[in-house]
Design a protein around this motif. Structure first.
Motif, mmCIF file in Angstrom:
data_model
loop_
_atom_site.group_PDB
_atom_site.id
_atom_site.type_symbol
_atom_site.label_atom_id
_atom_site.label_comp_id
_atom_site.label_asym_id
_atom_site.label_seq_id
_atom_site.Cartn_x
_atom_site.Cartn_y
_atom_site.Cartn_z
ATOM 1 N N ASN A 109 -1.607 4.176 -0.063
ATOM 2 C CA ASN A 109 -1.296 5.257 0.870
ATOM 3 C C ASN A 109 -0.609 6.410 0.149
ATOM 4 N N GLU A 157 5.265 5.500 7.698
ATOM 5 C CA GLU A 157 4.484 6.613 8.228
ATOM 6 C C GLU A 157 5.372 7.719 8.777
ATOM 7 N N ARG A 215 0.808 -1.217 0.000
ATOM 8 C CA ARG A 215 0.000 0.000 0.000
ATOM 9 C C ARG A 215 0.845 1.271 0.000
ATOM 10 N N SER A 216 2.007 1.210 0.603
ATOM 11 C CA SER A 216 2.873 2.393 0.638
ATOM 12 C C SER A 216 3.932 2.380 -0.449
#
Length: 707
Positions: free
Chosen positions: A367, A487, A38-39
């Motif tokens: 993301n 993150e 996702r990232s």
């Protein structure tokens, strides 16, 4: 971990109802960072994956490339290649974590219809002087050795690096290559509604539950005890049977599509298999052969028990598949069939999963995370005693001999290994094509810590140089991109930089990156790992002979290539302190690699060795043998310890031939090879001498400390 509220709401909106507990668990795992990228997926388009030799690119269990045929009657031969990480499991349980990493990447090769012929392992640990790092190191090596040796696949190359950034989170990146021909090629794309889904291999137990979600979170302080149930337990003897059974199934053309059971277990493999074909499935979980009583639907779906394959099989072939499985003493269950519509699983007469397969396999939202760039280092070079610095660099666990590691591996099983571990690249004999297949794998975290983008470019160039130094042409690569918690903007910025650097250099070298793996959330209480772009590259050459690394004692010694004029990221600074900018890389890397390859194939070339980690100091020390030596001179400390890749040292009987082959690359006379088993080195006005025995003693630090 659990399904986040936004993801839960997205799933509920798609289904028009609240998901069942089994569906929640499936989405949690298949939408995890480990499975859905996702990232990282938004960054991976930077890689060029297309070229004439690419048969199957990214998106399958493994990539497939064609290799040139040099035999007069050779048929076209394909090489399947893949790479996988087993980082978190190897921290919690180093032996089983590493062993099952080997098993998983081998099954990825099997699922393409290929027969595995070689493994490489790239390993990263905390400081070698730390007891816990050594515990992890020894356990990981033992796990790789025991599993690889038992299944009969040689481990022929790789790398071992020690860096404080891996203290709380080691990395275990394993690559595998296998051989297949066009008529035997299988993919992970379901073909036809009405075909059966057949599970072959070990019985399903409760081991490895939640492994995909576990791999998508930071390691906690108590991970070694709390997360042990998420680590799979391997059985290499069953894997060996599965390898041979898979070969028999391919021999009889019984398999329409295949996927190995890895992350997210049966749920992951079966849903991805049918989703790739734009189809659905109906699966009866009660039919799965089980190792433990009273397993729930969720456990059967998500257990990551090892040595299992999911096959798409025509109905008329099911009995024959079962007969072959029985011949190899493997379990076999017809668990359902491919169909139009949703991916549906039933258990004890009730529907526990009913979702669109493509939404489950590919519907995770990506993301959009912020990035921060790092700044370069200021120049602060120390001026230590030359002899002390030389001994410290040559004896560093990072540059020292890794013989203690590869002696534990059976690197000759299968009788294809033409160039053994310990050289720049391994070479496998592809006799069917008369072709030598060169393999190089690894990364240098001190480079990417110092300069993520340029360090990653250097990693790609270093692997290409290893291959070219053995007279092979870089042909294709797969990558394992390891990073910390995305993150954190600075961590994600470093990760983005290594992706860009690796992609740009591979593009410059015309090496397609045909597949790979991403491992993020490699964080612990000790902090994030350095951004680590492991690259596994293959090269091809006519025949299997290649110049050795050790000098013969009879030729002139030349350095070919351009140094980068700096010591940033070097082992020299790691040992003596200080800082510097990262060295400049060659302006035309492809031209440099072409020249290295030409030089390595000259009849007058007696020995070749690349210049990289540790600089010329380590290159020259490694070229000295028990019978031969070197007498050489360099201008200064920078020339001795600069680690710029894209350079080689050549022992030759024809200097003019090397100069002609080098083209525009600078060629510098270093001195001569000798027969006195001694390194005699002049550095400016200083002189250093070390016997072959002394050098061997310095380089044996790992074996000396562990034994």
């Amino acid at each position: 971990m659990s399904l986040s509220d936004p993801d839960h709401d997205l799933v509920a909106a798609e289904l028009g109802r609240d998901p069942t507990p089994a569906e929640v668990a499936l989405f949690e795992n298949l939408w995890s960072e480990h499975c859905a990228y996702r990232s990282s997926r938004p960054l991976l388009s930077a890689f060029d994956s297309e070229a004439d030799q690419v048969v199957v690119g990214p998106g399958d269990d493994a990539a497939v490339v064609s290799v040139p045929t040099h035999a007069d009657d050779g048929e076209e031969t394909y090489v399947a290649m893949g790479i996988e990480s087993h980082n978190h499991p190897s921290y919690v349980d180093p032996y089983d974590g590493a062993a099952t990493g080997v098993g998983g990447i081998v099954r990825d090769i099997l699922s393409m219809g290929a027969y595995p012929i070689a493994l490489t392992d790239s390993l990263y640990f905390g400081g070698f002087d730390r007891e816990h790092s050594r515990y992890l190191f020894e356990g990981v090596v033992e796990g790789i050795a025991d599993y690889g040796n038992a299944i009969g696949v040689p481990t022929v190359g790789g790398s071992v690096e020690f860096h404080d950034g891996y203290e709380g989170n080691p990395l275990v990146n394993v690559a595998c290559v296998g051989l297949v021909t066009e008529d035997r090629l299988v993919t992970a794309e379901a073909k036809t509604p009405g075909n059966k889904l057949v599970l072959v291999g070990n019985a399903t137990g409760r081991d490895g539950l939640g492994g995909a979600s576990f791999a998508s979170e930071d390691l906690s302080e108590d991970a070694e005890t709390e997360d042990r149930p998420a680590v799979q337990v391997g059985d290499p003897y069953t894997e060996k049977l599965l390898i041979e059974a898979n070969e028999a199934l391919i021999d009889e053309d019984l398999i329409r599509a295949a996927r190995d059971l890895g992350a997210a277990g049966l749920g992951g493999a079966s849903s991805e298999l049918v989703a790739k074909g734009g189809l659905g499935a109906e699966i009866e979980l009660d039919r799965v052969h089980q190792r433990e009583p009273n397993m729930s639907a969720l456990e059967i779906l998500l257990a990551e028990s090892q040595e299992r394959m999911c096959y798409e099989v025509r109905p008329e072939d099911v009995d024959r598949v079962a007969e072959i499985a029985d011949r190899y003493d493997l379990g076999c269950s017809v668990i359902g069939e491919v169909r139009e519509g949703n991916y549906v699983c039933t258990f004890e007469g009730e529907t526990v999963v009913d979702v669109p397969a493509e939404f489950l396999a590919d519907g995770a939202p990506m993301n959009d995370l912020p990035m921060e760039s790092s700044t370069g280092a200021e120049r602060d070079r120390p001026d230590p005693d030359l002899e002390d610095a030389f001994d410290a660099v040559v004896a560093s666990p990072n540059t020292a001999s890794k013989a203690w590691v590869y002696r534990q591996y059976d690197h000759e099983v299968g009788t294809r290994t033409a160039r053994r571990p310990g050289d720049d690249a391994a070479i496998m004999a592809i006799r069917e094509a008369g072709t030598g297949l060169a393999l190089s794998a690894g990364a240098i975290p001190s480079w990417t810590s110092a300069a993520p983008y340029d360090g990653a470019r250097a990693v790609a160039l270093e692997n290409a140089t290893n291959i070219a130094a053995k007279g092979a042409t870089p042909h294709a690569a797969v990558d394992c991109l390891n990073g910390g918690n995305p993150e954190n903007p600075d961590v994600y910025g470093g990760f983005g930089a290594i992706v860009g650097g690796l992609a740009d250099m591979c593009r410059d070298l015309s090496v397609p990156v045909v597949g790979g793996n991403v491992s993020l959330y490699n964080d612990s209480v000790a902090g994030p790992i350095p951004p680590t772009p492991t690259l596994a590259m293959i090269g091809v050459r006519d025949g299997y002979d290649a110049p050795p690394m050790g000098v013969t004692g009879t030729g002139t010694l030349l350095e070919v290539g351009t140094a980068g004029g700096a010591l940033g990221g070097s082992e020299y600074l790691a040992q003596v302190g200080g800082s510097d900018r990262f060295p400049d890389l060659p302006a035309d890397a492809a031209t440099a690699i072409d020249a290295v390859e030409r030089i390595a194939t000259l009849d007058s070339t007696l020995a070749t060795h690349d210049v990289s980690h540790g600089g010329l100091a380590v290159t020259l020390a490694e070229m000295v043998t028990a019978e031969t030596g070197i007498s050489a001179a360099v201008d200064d400390v920078e020339a001795l310890f600069d680690e710029t890749p894209g350079r080689i040292v050549v022992e030759t009987t024809d200097v003019e031939a090397v100069e002609a082959a080098a083209g525009d690359l600078p060629v510098r006379d270093l001195g001569a090879a000798t027969t006195d088993a001694r390194l005699t080195l002049s550095v400016g006005d200083e002189r250093l001498e070390r016997t072959a025995g002394t050098i061997a003693g310095l380089r044996d630090v790992i074996e000396r400390e562990l034994d």
